[in-house]
Scaffold this motif. Sequence first.
Motif, PDB file in Angstrom:
ATOM      1  N   PHE A 213       0.983  -0.931  -0.155  1.00  0.00           N
ATOM      2  CA  PHE A 213       0.043   0.008   0.070  1.00  0.00           C
ATOM      3  C   PHE A 213       1.344   0.946  -0.013  1.00  0.00           C
ATOM      4  N   ASP A 214       0.579   2.158  -0.786  1.00  0.00           N
ATOM      5  CA  ASP A 214       1.165   3.514  -0.138  1.00  0.00           C
ATOM      6  C   ASP A 214       0.086   4.807   0.095  1.00  0.00           C
ATOM      7  N   THR A 215       0.838   6.014   1.134  1.00  0.00           N
ATOM      8  CA  THR A 215      -0.514   6.884   1.611  1.00  0.00           C
ATOM      9  C   THR A 215       0.598   7.794   1.462  1.00  0.00           C
ATOM     10  N   CYS A 216       0.316   9.091   1.543  1.00  0.00           N
ATOM     11  CA  CYS A 216       0.575   9.983   1.785  1.00  0.00           C
ATOM     12  C   CYS A 216       2.067  10.452   2.781  1.00  0.00           C
ATOM     13  N   ALA A 217       1.670  10.098   3.601  1.00  0.00           N
ATOM     14  CA  ALA A 217       2.546  10.376   4.955  1.00  0.00           C
ATOM     15  C   ALA A 217       2.475   9.173   6.004  1.00  0.00           C
ATOM     16  N   ALA A 218       3.767   9.056   6.257  1.00  0.00           N
ATOM     17  CA  ALA A 218       4.413   7.673   6.799  1.00  0.00           C
ATOM     18  C   ALA A 218       3.650   7.332   7.895  1.00  0.00           C
ATOM     19  N   PRO A 219       3.226   6.247   8.470  1.00  0.00           N
ATOM     20  CA  PRO A 219       2.336   6.144   9.633  1.00  0.00           C
ATOM     21  C   PRO A 219       3.437   5.923  10.354  1.00  0.00           C
ATOM     22  N   SER A 220       3.130   6.620  11.656  1.00  0.00           N
ATOM     23  CA  SER A 220       3.929   5.714  13.141  1.00  0.00           C
ATOM     24  C   SER A 220       4.370   4.322  13.032  1.00  0.00           C
ATOM     25  N   ALA A 221       5.801   4.266  13.764  1.00  0.00           N
ATOM     26  CA  ALA A 221       6.019   2.835  13.797  1.00  0.00           C
ATOM     27  C   ALA A 221       5.339   2.034  14.607  1.00  0.00           C
ATOM     28  N   THR A 222       4.165   2.411  15.046  1.00  0.00           N
ATOM     29  CA  THR A 222       3.151   1.708  16.008  1.00  0.00           C
ATOM     30  C   THR A 222       2.315   1.593  15.585  1.00  0.00           C
ATOM     31  N   THR A 223       1.809   1.949  14.499  1.00  0.00           N
ATOM     32  CA  THR A 223       0.724   1.859  12.899  1.00  0.00           C
ATOM     33  C   THR A 223       1.080   0.607  12.572  1.00  0.00           C
ATOM     34  N   MET A 224       2.443   0.748  12.678  1.00  0.00           N
ATOM     35  CA  MET A 224       2.676  -0.397  10.978  1.00  0.00           C
ATOM     36  C   MET A 224       2.992  -1.912  11.944  1.00  0.00           C
ATOM     37  N   ARG A 225       3.243  -1.514  13.302  1.00  0.00           N
ATOM     38  CA  ARG A 225       3.571  -3.613  13.167  1.00  0.00           C
ATOM     39  C   ARG A 225       2.133  -3.264  13.591  1.00  0.00           C
ATOM     40  N   ALA A 226       1.479  -3.005  14.165  1.00  0.00           N
ATOM     41  CA  ALA A 226      -0.401  -2.511  14.644  1.00  0.00           C
ATOM     42  C   ALA A 226      -0.740  -3.776  12.733  1.00  0.00           C
ATOM     43  N   TRP A 227      -0.328  -3.210  11.943  1.00  0.00           N
ATOM     44  CA  TRP A 227      -0.278  -3.275  10.305  1.00  0.00           C
ATOM     45  C   TRP A 227       0.514  -4.380   9.935  1.00  0.00           C
ATOM     46  N   LEU A 228       0.898  -4.965  10.891  1.00  0.00           N
ATOM     47  CA  LEU A 228       1.668  -6.399  10.355  1.00  0.00           C
ATOM     48  C   LEU A 228       0.487  -7.066  10.319  1.00  0.00           C
ATOM     49  N   ALA A 229      -0.531  -7.502  11.017  1.00  0.00           N
ATOM     50  CA  ALA A 229      -2.183  -7.884  11.079  1.00  0.00           C
ATOM     51  C   ALA A 229      -2.935  -7.958   9.475  1.00  0.00           C
ATOM     52  N   SER A 230      -1.737  -7.261   8.429  1.00  0.00           N
ATOM     53  CA  SER A 230      -2.814  -6.637   7.310  1.00  0.00           C
ATOM     54  C   SER A 230      -2.401  -7.449   6.231  1.00  0.00           C
ATOM     55  N   PRO A 231      -2.892  -8.300   5.050  1.00  0.00           N
ATOM     56  CA  PRO A 231      -1.915  -9.019   4.175  1.00  0.00           C
ATOM     57  C   PRO A 231      -0.926  -7.899   3.545  1.00  0.00           C
ATOM     58  N   PHE A 232      -1.006  -6.358   3.568  1.00  0.00           N
ATOM     59  CA  PHE A 232       0.640  -5.919   2.893  1.00  0.00           C
ATOM     60  C   PHE A 232       2.293  -6.290   3.581  1.00  0.00           C
ATOM     61  N   ARG A 233       2.638  -6.197   2.604  1.00  0.00           N
ATOM     62  CA  ARG A 233       3.914  -6.218   3.913  1.00  0.00           C
ATOM     63  C   ARG A 233       5.000  -5.209   3.208  1.00  0.00           C
ATOM     64  N   SER A 234       4.706  -4.417   1.783  1.00  0.00           N
ATOM     65  CA  SER A 234       5.433  -3.032   0.902  1.00  0.00           C
ATOM     66  C   SER A 234       4.303  -1.663   1.403  1.00  0.00           C
ATOM     67  N   VAL A 235       5.236  -0.919   1.443  1.00  0.00           N
ATOM     68  CA  VAL A 235       4.562   0.308   1.798  1.00  0.00           C
ATOM     69  C   VAL A 235       5.868   1.313   0.768  1.00  0.00           C
ATOM     70  N   GLY A 236       4.044   2.145   0.331  1.00  0.00           N
ATOM     71  CA  GLY A 236       4.855   3.013  -0.061  1.00  0.00           C
ATOM     72  C   GLY A 236       5.356   4.172   0.658  1.00  0.00           C
ATOM     73  N   ILE A 237       6.630   5.282   0.203  1.00  0.00           N
ATOM     74  CA  ILE A 237       7.110   6.613   1.442  1.00  0.00           C
ATOM     75  C   ILE A 237       7.259   6.964   0.256  1.00  0.00           C
ATOM     76  N   TYR A 238       7.062   8.554   0.512  1.00  0.00           N
ATOM     77  CA  TYR A 238       7.227   9.489  -0.544  1.00  0.00           C
ATOM     78  C   TYR A 238       8.204  10.180   0.065  1.00  0.00           C
ATOM     79  N   ILE A 239       9.296  10.245  -0.406  1.00  0.00           N
ATOM     80  CA  ILE A 239      10.865  10.891   0.024  1.00  0.00           C
ATOM     81  C   ILE A 239      10.914  12.189  -0.775  1.00  0.00           C
ATOM     82  N   GLY A 240      10.733  12.622  -1.435  1.00  0.00           N
ATOM     83  CA  GLY A 240      11.482  14.383  -1.979  1.00  0.00           C
ATOM     84  C   GLY A 240      10.097  14.572  -2.631  1.00  0.00           C
TER      85      GLY A 240
END
Length: 599
Positions: A213-240
């Motif tokens: 999945f991709d999202t405009c702002a990087a979620p917090s590390a806590t949210t990323m850990r919670a989302w390990l319950a999801s089927p996703f394992r790749s995250v789009g990050i906007y670097i610049g």
Amino acid sequence: MTTSATVANAAVGATTTPAPDDVQPARAGAGRVAALTKGSTRTVEYRGLRLTVPSGWAVHDLDRAPRTCVRFDRPALYLGRPGADQRCPARAVGRTEVVLVQPAASAKALAASGGGAEVRELVPGRATSVTAGSTADQEAHFDLTGTGLVATTAYADRPGLVEAILADATYAGPKRSGGGPALSGGTSAAPSLSDPPSLPAGSTTTRFRGLGFDTCAAPSATTMRAWLASPFRSVGIYIGGVNRACPDGNLSASWVRTVARMGWKFTPIYVGRQAPCALQGDLGPIRATNPGGQGVAAAEDAIADARRFGLVPGSTIYNDMEGYDTGSASCRRIVLAFLNGWTKRLHDGGYLSGVYSSASSGIRDLSRVYVSSTFARPDVIWTARWDGKPSVWGEPYVANSKWSMHQRIKQYRGPHTESWGGRRIEIDSDRVDSLQASAKFSYEVVSSGDLVTRKGPGASYPAVGRRESGSNVNVLCQAAGGQVGATNVWDRLADGTYVSDLYVGTPNNRGYSAPIPKCRYSYMVWTDSLRVRSGPGTNYPQVGQILYGGMANVLCQRTGTKVGKSRVWDKLDNGGYIADWYTTATGRPGYTATIPRCP
């Protein structure tokens, strides 16, 4: 490159002369060199950099003949990165005027090109003094600002000639004159293949296949850990990028390290200048003047951003080119010129090139120039088509034969909200089968004494340094190598050296440790259909194939039956073997220095 010197008898340093169609007449304004040589000059071009040199100078194309000996005792212009195994004479003494121009793969490589000496910045065409700070060894080293190139100069009693060459230089953005990797006799293997990425020692490529999945702002590390319950394992990050809407926020090098340890892979997104005919308004457009140079500038900024967030060379960075009106031919040309500069500069910087765009605009236009004599094709495409079908195949605007080897992402669902582990995020959904970013993993050295670092994955490789017990090392990836105790796994560090995993506190010191990836090195295939075999030779059964332009994800190299001019075979990450001769690996026809030998 519009100069292509045929290097003959390089072992004894024979002087060579470019073919007539590789030499351009001296341009107006090349006054300083012409004045010093009484008007007898030639102008050559390398990756958009035009240099005027004396007509009597030899011009050596190191990209085509990497074993050519770079010598400072004979007047010459060398273009490309010197090979690891140059064929030099046993003895050579002397000094004259010489210029070496090569891609700048990384900050470390740039420093190394100076041999530890000062590396000065220089805008092409600006006057400089080569003698400043270099009178002892009569060498000077320059970062040619905005070109992705560095220059090393040597001189004897005419430093003014080298200064004149630099002062007369111009840069017009990256260009190609057609032709893929060179074969013997100066012919081209195939049209259109872009120059391969210049992967430095501290690099690896990371492949992922699954949902993201991709999202405009990087979620917090806590949210990323919670989302390990999801089927996703790749995250789009906007670097610049000048058109990036969301600032860094949570995104930092520390965030990348933390989230990578959880097992997440990364798709770095750079939102640079957009098509002047973009469908969305209020976007900073690509200017019509020198769009290729703007692509170069965007890539340089993206490389700096990637480094800032701890994404190492070998990572793929995706340029976000939003949908645009394909009815404008001039607009399409501007977009393709911009993306050409983007890809060339990323490759020169040791990174892979990705492009995100809508299926009916950017992806369709990229597909149309998949075979081109002027366009440097990106390594990976990311198609936006919100049809709800999570498959990278069967797209209406790009044939399955193109970008066919783990070189695709599809954004199959647009903005919507999902909740996993009690955390809600608005996301786009992606099917990922592509090369991603590569991160560093920090672990403690657990040896009883100092841990020896080696040039390759095995005790037979030369020792190159030591790491203290109890210190931390940055691991990029893991490779099979020589047996040490109960394991044959070796860790490749961020400086390109290897240590036995037995003495590093990774999760599993007897085997591979998730989430650390296996070490991979990715290069394109330039033949129509390359057979994948079960072993390193043409006598082994065929077990697959890689189509033209497909990506070979190499684990290691070994000797096998001779194909073309090479006996090197590449072991792929699926266990098969291919003849290295048909890839864009930079060491061909010999071994590529950054790729280890198979155990």
